[in-house]
Design a protein around this motif. Structure first.
Motif, mmCIF file in Angstrom:
data_model
loop_
_atom_site.group_PDB
_atom_site.id
_atom_site.type_symbol
_atom_site.label_atom_id
_atom_site.label_comp_id
_atom_site.label_asym_id
_atom_site.label_seq_id
_atom_site.Cartn_x
_atom_site.Cartn_y
_atom_site.Cartn_z
ATOM 1 N N GLU A 1 -0.713 -2.031 0.244
ATOM 2 C CA GLU A 1 -0.937 -0.371 0.945
ATOM 3 C C GLU A 1 -2.180 0.069 0.554
ATOM 4 O O GLU A 1 -2.763 0.861 1.432
ATOM 5 C CB GLU A 1 -0.062 0.399 0.167
ATOM 6 N N ARG A 2 -2.972 -0.340 -0.205
ATOM 7 C CA ARG A 2 -4.478 -0.039 -0.531
ATOM 8 C C ARG A 2 -5.421 -0.968 0.145
ATOM 9 O O ARG A 2 -6.596 -1.104 -0.421
ATOM 10 C CB ARG A 2 -4.531 -0.112 -2.064
ATOM 11 N N ASP B 1 -6.071 2.411 -11.417
ATOM 12 C CA ASP B 1 -5.587 3.886 -10.745
ATOM 13 C C ASP B 1 -7.109 4.454 -10.299
ATOM 14 O O ASP B 1 -7.917 4.663 -10.712
ATOM 15 C CB ASP B 1 -5.109 4.643 -11.967
ATOM 16 N N ASP C 1 -11.045 1.656 -5.563
ATOM 17 C CA ASP C 1 -11.042 1.225 -4.328
ATOM 18 C C ASP C 1 -10.517 -0.192 -4.190
ATOM 19 O O ASP C 1 -11.563 -0.992 -4.728
ATOM 20 C CB ASP C 1 -12.338 1.668 -3.651
ATOM 21 N N LEU C 2 -9.556 -0.564 -3.577
ATOM 22 C CA LEU C 2 -9.161 -2.106 -3.440
ATOM 23 C C LEU C 2 -9.356 -2.317 -2.129
ATOM 24 O O LEU C 2 -9.114 -3.860 -1.661
ATOM 25 C CB LEU C 2 -7.865 -2.134 -3.695
ATOM 26 N N THR C 3 -9.982 -1.868 -1.211
ATOM 27 C CA THR C 3 -9.948 -2.280 0.249
ATOM 28 C C THR C 3 -10.821 -3.598 0.467
ATOM 29 O O THR C 3 -12.003 -3.702 -0.170
ATOM 30 C CB THR C 3 -10.790 -1.023 1.193
ATOM 31 N N TRP D 1 2.263 -2.449 -3.432
ATOM 32 C CA TRP D 1 1.098 -1.401 -3.798
ATOM 33 C C TRP D 1 -0.176 -1.861 -3.386
ATOM 34 O O TRP D 1 -1.216 -1.132 -3.070
ATOM 35 C CB TRP D 1 1.180 -1.164 -5.539
#
Length: 294
Positions: A110-111, A81, A84-86, A107
């Protein structure tokens, strides 16, 4: 030619399975960053060379390849939660349903992350022991699997089952469901002999060999399901098998054994016989289990 150095990765979740995975990657020389909700679980791995992170976000930031082995899908959402998953490659080995895996893949994408879902067909002692036969089912990003397949194969064998992120979980539960069906049959078999002067240890090889011999029938079932032709090459037709079921039930009664593990399946067999052809084998039972809509 110089070999590529071992890929560095992060692992979130250090339960029995996560710890086994971690030890195997460390033993193979992979730089590893670990995080666990209870930090003390990381101490033994730190002694083996793992870097530890106080936060899930820190572990994710440390490496492109991030493996999750947490309690459930809610735990994955809670751990990541706001993280940053970029540009990250997420490999989720947490046990989930197919729908949860598909939702989690969307999910992640999208991140800004690539996503691969995994179903572990092994118990912790099988991890890092190739001869034990354990493996992991993977589904989702084919590009991620191609990029990191060698690293993922270090703890256990790998089998990619498709781009649909839910397929690994689906295959996992389907295979385990068959396993529990086998366990149920074995339990009934042992119950039948339990009160007799039959040594269960002497009986076990007969049972194991019989189950192994019968396991080959799944190939015939699969071929019939694909073709839709349920009567070709049938050796033991449904009508004959249904006619024999009273003997199984009578034997259970004589031995003082509950028929509750067999009765539901026999009920399906009788239904199929009433609705279909007595010349079929047991493949039609599969169709009886399907509801009108998923």
């Amino acid at each position: 030619m110089t070999a590529n150095p071992p890929t560095s990765l992060s692992l979130l979740g250090l339960g029995a399975m996560g710890s086994a995975l971690a030890r195997t990657w460390l033993a193979a020389g992979h730089p590893l960053t670990v995080w666990n909700r209870t930090p003390a679980r990381a101490d033994s791995l730190a002694a083996l060379g793992a870097k530890t992170s106080d936060t899930a976000a820190g572990a994710v930031a440390a490496n492109t390849l991030v493996v999750l082995c947490l309690l459930d899908d809610d735990s994955v959402g809670a751990a990541l939660d706001g993280v940053d998953l970029t540009g990250r490659d997420l490999v989720n080995l947490t046990t989930t349903t197919p729908a949860q895996a598909r939702a989690r893949a969307a999910w992640a994408e999208e991140r800004g992350a690539r996503y691969l879902d995994g179903g572990i067909m092994a118990v912790p002692p099988m991890i890092g022991v190739p001869e034990a036969g354990g493996y992991v089912l993977y589904s989702g990003s084919a590009e991620l699997f191609a990029a990191h397949g060698a690293t993922l194969a270090v703890p256990a064998g790998t089998t990619y089952v498709g781009a649909d992120a839910g397929f690994a979980a689906l295959h996992d539960v389907a295979l385990l469901s068959a396993m529990y069906g086998m366990f149920a049959g074995a339990a009934h078999a042992f119950a039948l002999i339990r009160r007799e002067a039959v040594d269960p240890v002497a009986f076990a090889p007969l049972l194991a060999d019989w189950l192994t011999a019968m396991s080959g029938s799944v190939h015939g079932t699969a071929a019939r399901l694909r073709s839709g032709e349920y009567t070709g090459g049938v050796v033991s037709p449904l009508a004959m098998q249904v006619a024999g079921t009273p003997t199984f039930l009578a034997t259970a009664e004589e031995q003082g054994v509950s028929p509750e593990l067999l009765a539901p399946y026999f009920g399906l067999m009788r239904r199929r016989l009433a609705e279909g052809s007595g010349e079929e084998d047991l493949t039609g039972v599969v169709d009886l289990l399907l509801r009108e809509s998923p």
